[in-house]
Scaffold this motif. Structure first.
Motif, short mmCIF file in Angstrom:
data_model
loop_
_atom_site.label_atom_id
_atom_site.label_comp_id
_atom_site.label_asym_id
_atom_site.label_seq_id
_atom_site.Cartn_x
_atom_site.Cartn_y
_atom_site.Cartn_z
N GLU A 1 0.68 4.36 -2.65
CA GLU A 1 0.46 5.73 -2.19
C GLU A 1 1.55 6.67 -2.71
OE1 GLU A 1 -1.88 5.14 2.05
OE2 GLU A 1 0.31 4.98 2.00
N THR B 1 -4.93 2.04 6.83
CA THR B 1 -4.26 0.85 6.30
C THR B 1 -4.07 -0.18 7.40
OG1 THR B 1 -3.05 2.18 4.68
CG2 THR B 1 -2.18 0.00 5.16
N GLU B 2 -4.37 -1.42 7.07
CA GLU B 2 -4.20 -2.50 8.04
C GLU B 2 -3.90 -3.81 7.33
OE1 GLU B 2 -7.88 -2.73 10.12
OE2 GLU B 2 -9.01 -3.50 8.40
N VAL C 1 0.83 -1.20 0.00
CA VAL C 1 0.00 0.00 0.00
C VAL C 1 0.86 1.25 0.00
CG1 VAL C 1 -1.56 1.38 1.45
CG2 VAL C 1 -2.07 -1.03 1.02
N SER C 2 1.95 1.24 0.74
CA SER C 2 2.81 2.42 0.79
C SER C 2 3.42 2.73 -0.57
CB SER C 2 3.92 2.23 1.83
OG SER C 2 4.75 1.13 1.51
N GLU D 1 -2.71 -6.49 2.60
CA GLU D 1 -2.90 -5.15 3.14
C GLU D 1 -4.10 -4.50 2.47
OE1 GLU D 1 1.29 -3.12 4.11
OE2 GLU D 1 0.90 -3.35 1.98
N ARG D 2 -4.80 -3.64 3.23
CA ARG D 2 -5.92 -2.91 2.66
C ARG D 2 -5.97 -1.50 3.25
NH1 ARG D 2 -10.61 -7.66 3.12
NH2 ARG D 2 -9.24 -9.34 2.46
N ARG D 3 -6.16 -0.53 2.39
CA ARG D 3 -6.42 0.83 2.85
C ARG D 3 -7.86 1.17 2.49
NH1 ARG D 3 -4.11 6.10 -0.05
NH2 ARG D 3 -6.00 5.73 -1.27
#
Length: 259
Positions: free
Chosen positions: A82, A106-107, A78-79, A99-101
């Motif tokens: 982003e 985000t978690e 995710v990072s 991962e999910r945002r």
């Protein structure tokens, strides 16, 4: 055989071309897009891609026309997503669903053995250091060995990563284009997509999914089974009923649909 499939020497029948692609009405649709090889061209290195302004503009237009029902579904973290798309504030599915945002938060989707992941990353990094052209990409839940710049040694990469994955309980080998990834066997893009389709924003909508890699085959098959539109990018054999050769062709299709 698997090695040659990954490098494109054994391409099968590709899906039908763009002339027959029919997309649902905006008010009925939900759009899901892979990133590398789908929205952007694949580069020699994961950090070497460029994101044209047209992509940012198209995503914003899609969010407006689809009332926010636009998500990226990627093997990248995710990072990473982003960093490449700082203006996109919609859902992000990273690391194949690990991962999910959602709504800015985000978690991890579950608890993972971070110690084992660190050990796998170190072993792959040590192995890659022995061969010029191998490139290691670490992720929060796994590790990737890229051999795009050393394709003559692709069989060696497969043998090592396959053996390592077999020895790592709870992990499996995920082949990709000129790369092999070790990731938790409990995650997948199709699982993440299925969960997202059950959320209030996406529930009951007709899904559109575009992806280019083997990791995209399960979500393409899921979308097809739901009566949605499955689009394979890159001309390789696929369960998808539609195919486009390049990310540029997909971008043109979406721009026309969203106009």
């Amino acid at each position: 055989m698997l090695y040659y499939q990954m490098t494109g020497f054994m391409e099968g029948d590709s899906p039908t071309d763009q002339g027959r692609i029919t997309l649902p009405k905006h008010e009925d649709a939900a759009l899901f897009l892979d990133f590398d090889g789908t929205l952007v061209e694949i580069a020699d290195r994961p950090d070497g891609i460029t994101v044209p302004e047209r992509i940012t503009t198209m995503l914003k237009r899609a969010q407006d026309r689809l009332d926010g029902r636009v998500a990226l579904v990627s093997g990248r973290s995710v990072s990473d997503l982003e960093a490449f798309l700082p203006d996109f504030d919609g859902p992000l599915i990273g690391a194949h669903g690990a991962e999910r945002r959602i709504e800015g938060t985000t978690e991890h989707t579950q608890d993972f053995d971070l110690g084992k992941i660190a050990t796998l990353q170190k072993l792959v990094e040590d192995y890659a250091s022995l061969q010029s052209g191998f490139l290691v990409e670490t992720k929060p839940t796994g590790v990737v060995l890229h051999y795009r710049q050393a394709q003559e040694h692709g069989a060696l990469a497969l043998h090592f990563m396959e053996s390592l994955a077999e020895a790592a309980d709870g992990f499996r080998l995920q082949p990709a284009l000129c790369a092999y990834e070790i990731k938790p066997d409990s995650v997948g893009k199709d699982i993440a997509l299925s969960d997202l389709l059950e959320t209030a924003a996406f529930k009951g909508k007709t899904p559109i999914y575009a992806g280019d890699d083997l990791t995209d085959e399960p979500p393409l098959e899921l979308v097809k089974s739901l009566g949605g539109t499955a689009i394979k990018i890159g001309g390789r054999e696929s369960v998808a009923e539609y195919g486009l050769e390049t990310p540029e062709m997909l971008l043109r299709l979406l721009e026309k649909w969203l106009a």
